[in-house]
Each structure stands twice: as C-alpha cells, then as structure tokens.
Design a protein around this motif. Structure first.
Motif, mmCIF file in Angstrom:
data_model
loop_
_atom_site.group_PDB
_atom_site.id
_atom_site.type_symbol
_atom_site.label_atom_id
_atom_site.label_comp_id
_atom_site.label_asym_id
_atom_site.label_seq_id
_atom_site.Cartn_x
_atom_site.Cartn_y
_atom_site.Cartn_z
ATOM 1 N N LYS A 1 0.849 -1.189 0.000
ATOM 2 C CA LYS A 1 0.000 0.000 0.000
ATOM 3 C C LYS A 1 0.885 1.240 0.000
ATOM 4 N N ASP B 1 -1.309 7.142 0.578
ATOM 5 C CA ASP B 1 -2.699 6.844 0.225
ATOM 6 C C ASP B 1 -2.906 5.335 0.316
ATOM 7 N N GLN B 2 -3.466 4.902 1.423
ATOM 8 C CA GLN B 2 -3.635 3.466 1.693
ATOM 9 C C GLN B 2 -4.529 2.753 0.669
ATOM 10 N N ARG B 3 -5.321 3.519 -0.078
ATOM 11 C CA ARG B 3 -6.175 2.907 -1.098
ATOM 12 C C ARG B 3 -5.373 2.536 -2.341
ATOM 13 N N LYS B 4 -4.212 3.148 -2.481
ATOM 14 C CA LYS B 4 -3.378 2.962 -3.668
ATOM 15 C C LYS B 4 -2.554 1.671 -3.524
ATOM 16 N N ARG B 5 -2.764 0.769 -4.470
ATOM 17 C CA ARG B 5 -2.083 -0.527 -4.465
ATOM 18 C C ARG B 5 -0.902 -0.473 -5.437
#
Length: 154
Positions: A90, A94-98
């Motif tokens: 991650k 931005d924890q949503r970004k993989r």
C-alpha cells in the motif's frame, strides 16, 4: 465452403471479429508458453511486461497505461500476486493505492521469457507484413473512438 456469417455481417460484427482474432492469437501464444514450459497466461502479459524492468506501478497507473479497466488490471494483479510473480504494498500516503512490483521469481521469469517474446514478436511482425498495416488502422479506429464513441455516433 462453409458459410462465414461474421464475414457476411461486415462492420456490424466488428467487435465479434476483433474478439475472435484476439482469441485465436491468445490460444496460439498460450500453447507456445505451455510447450516452452512456462506457467504463464497470455492475459497476464501486458501487466507483467509493464513491470518487467523492476519498476513499481500503481494499479490505476497500469490501468491508464494499458487502456484497460481498473477491475481487469486488478484481477490480473491478484493472480500474479497469488502465483508469487508480483509483490504488492500500500502507498504510505494513500492506503487505497495498491503498488505492484515483480518479485524475484517474477523478474527471473521475465528474463527467462524474453527470448521467447522476441520470437513471438518476430512471428507477429511476419504476420502483420501480410496485412495492409492493421496496426495503423487499429490505432486510427481507437483514436476515432476516443473522439466519439459508437453510442455517440448513433
């Protein structure tokens, strides 16, 4: 000679004809991978190849670069992670970004497959010489669709 309805339909069956062509090419390449003892699927190629130089890319970046949907890229990424060919993390900001990157195993597979990809490219180039510049024609169609979709044309 057997009737070819897809040819008869002409432009009405454009998407079907392109899909059939894609399926034929992918089937041949899948067989080549199998006969070459590579546990690799043609549908993984674009994502895998994009990562082969060791760069780390976000799924959204890959989606944009490959002009494929986010879910499609995510689906391939999940398989590649499961196979141990890609590692993910991650983004710290931005924890949503993989973020994806080839694993050591993936980098080795890419190096092992490179000579085969050269041969496949040569075979594709030979095939394309027999066509009337299909790549330029496809690009022109893609650009035209970017400007105005089929739906908008109706």
């Amino acid at each position: 000679m057997e009737r070819n309805i897809i040819n008869e339909l002409g432009s009405l069956a454009l998407a079907t004809r392109l899909k059939n062509l894609s399926d034929r090419l992918a089937k041949d390449v899948a067989q080549i991978y199998k006969e070459s003892d590579f546990d690799f699927e043609p549908r993984w190629f674009a994502v895998f190849y994009s990562l082969k130089d060791g760069n780390e890319l976000a799924v959204m970046e890959l989606s944009s670069m490959l002009q494929q949907s986010h879910p499609a890229v995510n689906q391939v990424a999940n398989v590649l992670v499961k196979k141990g060919l890609v590692v993910e993390r991650k983004d710290k900001l931005d924890q949503r970004k993989r973020l994806l990157k080839l694993s050591k195993k993936g980098l080795q597979l890419a190096a092992d497959m490179e000579p085969l990809w050269v041969k496949i490219k040569e075979a594709n180039d030979q095939l394309l010489k027999e066509s009337k510049n299909i790549l330029a024609s496809l690009e022109a169609v893609e650009n035209a669709l970017d400007k105005k979709s089929i739906k908008e044309r109706l």
